[in-house]
Write a protein that holds these residues in place. Structure first.
Motif, PDB file in Angstrom:
ATOM      1  N   UNK A  66       0.833  -1.205   0.000  1.00  0.00           N
ATOM      2  CA  UNK A  66       0.000   0.000   0.000  1.00  0.00           C
ATOM      3  C   UNK A  66       0.867   1.256   0.000  1.00  0.00           C
ATOM      4  N   UNK A  67       1.909   1.258   0.808  1.00  0.00           N
ATOM      5  CA  UNK A  67       2.788   2.426   0.902  1.00  0.00           C
ATOM      6  C   UNK A  67       3.557   2.644  -0.389  1.00  0.00           C
ATOM      7  N   UNK A  68       4.020   1.547  -0.999  1.00  0.00           N
ATOM      8  CA  UNK A  68       4.783   1.682  -2.242  1.00  0.00           C
ATOM      9  C   UNK A  68       3.913   2.204  -3.371  1.00  0.00           C
ATOM     10  N   UNK A  69       2.625   1.878  -3.353  1.00  0.00           N
ATOM     11  CA  UNK A  69       1.715   2.390  -4.381  1.00  0.00           C
ATOM     12  C   UNK A  69       1.401   3.867  -4.157  1.00  0.00           C
ATOM     13  N   UNK A  70       1.378   4.290  -2.887  1.00  0.00           N
ATOM     14  CA  UNK A  70       1.134   5.705  -2.580  1.00  0.00           C
ATOM     15  C   UNK A  70       2.349   6.571  -2.907  1.00  0.00           C
ATOM     16  N   UNK A  71       3.536   6.032  -2.669  1.00  0.00           N
ATOM     17  CA  UNK A  71       4.777   6.799  -2.836  1.00  0.00           C
ATOM     18  C   UNK A  71       5.739   6.041  -3.747  1.00  0.00           C
ATOM     19  N   UNK A  72       5.424   5.943  -5.032  1.00  0.00           N
ATOM     20  CA  UNK A  72       6.273   5.177  -5.958  1.00  0.00           C
ATOM     21  C   UNK A  72       7.504   5.968  -6.398  1.00  0.00           C
ATOM     22  N   UNK A  73       8.362   6.278  -5.444  1.00  0.00           N
ATOM     23  CA  UNK A  73       9.559   7.058  -5.749  1.00  0.00           C
ATOM     24  C   UNK A  73      10.728   6.554  -4.917  1.00  0.00           C
ATOM     25  N   UNK A  74      11.934   6.955  -5.305  1.00  0.00           N
ATOM     26  CA  UNK A  74      13.145   6.479  -4.648  1.00  0.00           C
ATOM     27  C   UNK A  74      13.125   6.796  -3.161  1.00  0.00           C
ATOM     28  N   UNK A  75      13.661   5.885  -2.367  1.00  0.00           N
ATOM     29  CA  UNK A  75      13.770   6.117  -0.930  1.00  0.00           C
ATOM     30  C   UNK A  75      13.001   5.132  -0.089  1.00  0.00           C
TER      31      UNK A  75
END
Length: 485
Positions: A66-75
């Motif tokens: 869920x978090x990776x889909x919300x924030x699909x950016x490096x880090x």
């Protein structure tokens, strides 16, 4: 945009899945079952420790989707913690990640590579001391295994500075190779299964007790038994760690909102199954005593000698070299992306937030390389890795609790994927993680306080950095909130 100002989304689902699996499988599965067996003393509980670790890993991975889909950016995890709790908690994770979690792991995996290379080339053994330097009451010792480890780290760093495609080819190739090799070891192990050994190991499989060095049995009270299970899980959790590395490299994954979560699920499930089946195979060819007393805890070597005879040692040595080479490539590739995101938030060296001509954070890769090599020189990374396991689980718990915080904080944010089993599975993970940490504090304080102290040392470092930023170059704080397209 110019090539050197933005990440290139070059990784497919298969590449991302291989990064998850490849970063997880290092040397742990070949070694840590010896210590687990000494702690729990029976076959059923040995498998249970791997099962519960696998369940926790899968639960965390599915929640991270869920978090990776919300924030699909490096880090990755650094970004999730920063968004949920603010920049201090995000920095403490990044601080721990750079000072020990990632860099010491890279060093340890590098030395594991050289230790098993010594089976083929004895000259690179850790027993081959290259030089000693007396430093008062302490003597600095540098051996051939450390030299090989440092050369390996520098080589893989140099390759990864050439662009994501170079690292991707190594990662996918070496991960597929070690997966096929592990499947082969498992299959031949079951073919060579010894009926009498299997029967002896699985009779009384749920008698929980410790195995003493002299061959005796240590009885446990109920609370001590829970402590033994928690102590055993230090090794299995370390062996299953680094599955979240794929989230750090989100900016270079095609269709990240879909593929990061899917690769987390596929990669962790695949490795969990392999780990459990490998340990079941061990119990079919080795007695519990042989597992617990394997030379230098090298259970896989002992098993392979039973399966393949005299060639077994060489076979396992080559397999672990392949495994650790690919594992270190994944760790090195992913780690620098965390420092990139921290630098963009003015919480790390500014140059780490700049991409080189190949669209990768070259400066961050070399700083990471330097720190990992220093751990390789110290010879203390192994102890620190055990100590940091506690902190790793604490940050996993905080990140999963962050799902609840972000749902309340940003109820209308786009969530292409929602945590599987929410809220039951995320809560269950937090409860299990909390129980693990409490038991470690009680029974293995040497595994907890040093890692916690390293993490808390980041608090004054954070405020010094913030004060310096306000004094030298006052800038507005980075915007927080989910990515909006």
């Amino acid at each position: 945009m110019d090539d050197n100002t933005t990440f290139k989304p070059s990784l497919r689902l298969i590449d991302a899945t291989m990064l998850v699996a490849g970063s997880m499988i290092g040397s742990g599965i070949f070694i840590v079952s010896a210590d687990i067996t000494r702690n729990v003393g029976s076959t059923g509980w040995l498998i249970f420790v791997w099962l519960i670790t696998g369940f926790m890993t899968l639960t965390a991975a599915l929640s991270y989707g869920e978090l990776s889909a919300m924030y699909p950016k490096a880090g990755g995890q650094y970004v999730y913690l920063k968004e949920a709790y603010g920049s201090l908690v995000g920095f403490l994770y990044g601080w721990s990640f750079f000072t020990v979690i990632q860099t010491a792991t890279i060093a340890a995996v590098g030395v594991a590579f050289s230790k098993f290379m010594a089976y083929l080339v004895p000259a690179v053994s850790e027993d081959h001391v290259l030089f000693k330097i007396p430093l008062g009451n302490y003597t600095f010792v540098f051996n051939a295994a450390q030299l090989v480890s440092i050369i390996l780290i520098i080589l893989l760093t140099a390759i990864n500075t050439q662009g994501i495609k170079s690292g991707k080819r190594i990662q996918t190739t070496f991960t597929l190779t070690k997966l096929l090799s592990l499947f082969g070891l498992i299959i031949f192990g079951f073919i060579a299964l010894k009926g009498d050994v299997w029967k002896a190991n699985w009779s009384g499989a749920w008698n929980l007790h410790g195995l003493m060095k002299g061959g005796g049995i240590q009885s446990y009270t109920t609370v001590a038994a829970l402590g033994a299970i928690a102590s055993s899980m230090v090794g299995s959790i370390f062996s299953s760690d680094s599955w979240n590395n794929v989230t750090f490299i989100a900016g270079e994954i095609r269709n990240p909102k879909r593929n990061i979560g899917l690769s987390l699920a596929l990669g962790t499930l695949l490795v969990t199954v392999i780990y459990i089946v490998t340990n079941i195979m061990y119990t079919g060819v080795l007695s519990l005593h042989e597992i617990a007393t394997a030379d230098k805890d090298r259970v896989a070597v002992a098993a392979s000698q039973h399966i393949f005879g005299s060639a077994g040692t060489v076979i396992i040595a080559v397999l672990i070299m392949v495994s650790t080479f690919g594992c270190n490539n994944g760790l090195i590739m992913a780690g620098a992306r965390v420092y990139f995101s921290m630098a963009k938030d003015k919480l790390f060296f500014n140059k780490a937030g700049v991409l080189n001509k190949n669209s990768v954070p070259g400066y961050g890769l070399w700083v990471q390389c330097l720190f990992a090599c220093l751990w390789g020189l110290s010879g203390k990374y192994g102890d620190l890795l055990d100590m940091i396991s506690f902190v790793v689980v604490v940050f996993y718990m905080l990140t999963i609790i962050g799902i609840f915080i972000l749902r309340k904080k940003y109820p209308n944010a786009e969530r292409p994927y929602k945590a599987f089993g929410y809220p039951v599975l995320p809560i269950l993970y937090v409860v299990m993680g909390l129980a693990f940490c409490i038991l470690l504090i009680k029974f293995k304080p040497n595994y907890t306080w040093p890692g916690l102290i390293i993490t808390l040392a980041g608090i004054p470092a954070y405020y010094l950095i913030m004060r310096r930023q306000k004094t030298l170059n006052p800038l507005p704080q980075p915007l927080e909130g989910p990515l909006v397209e």
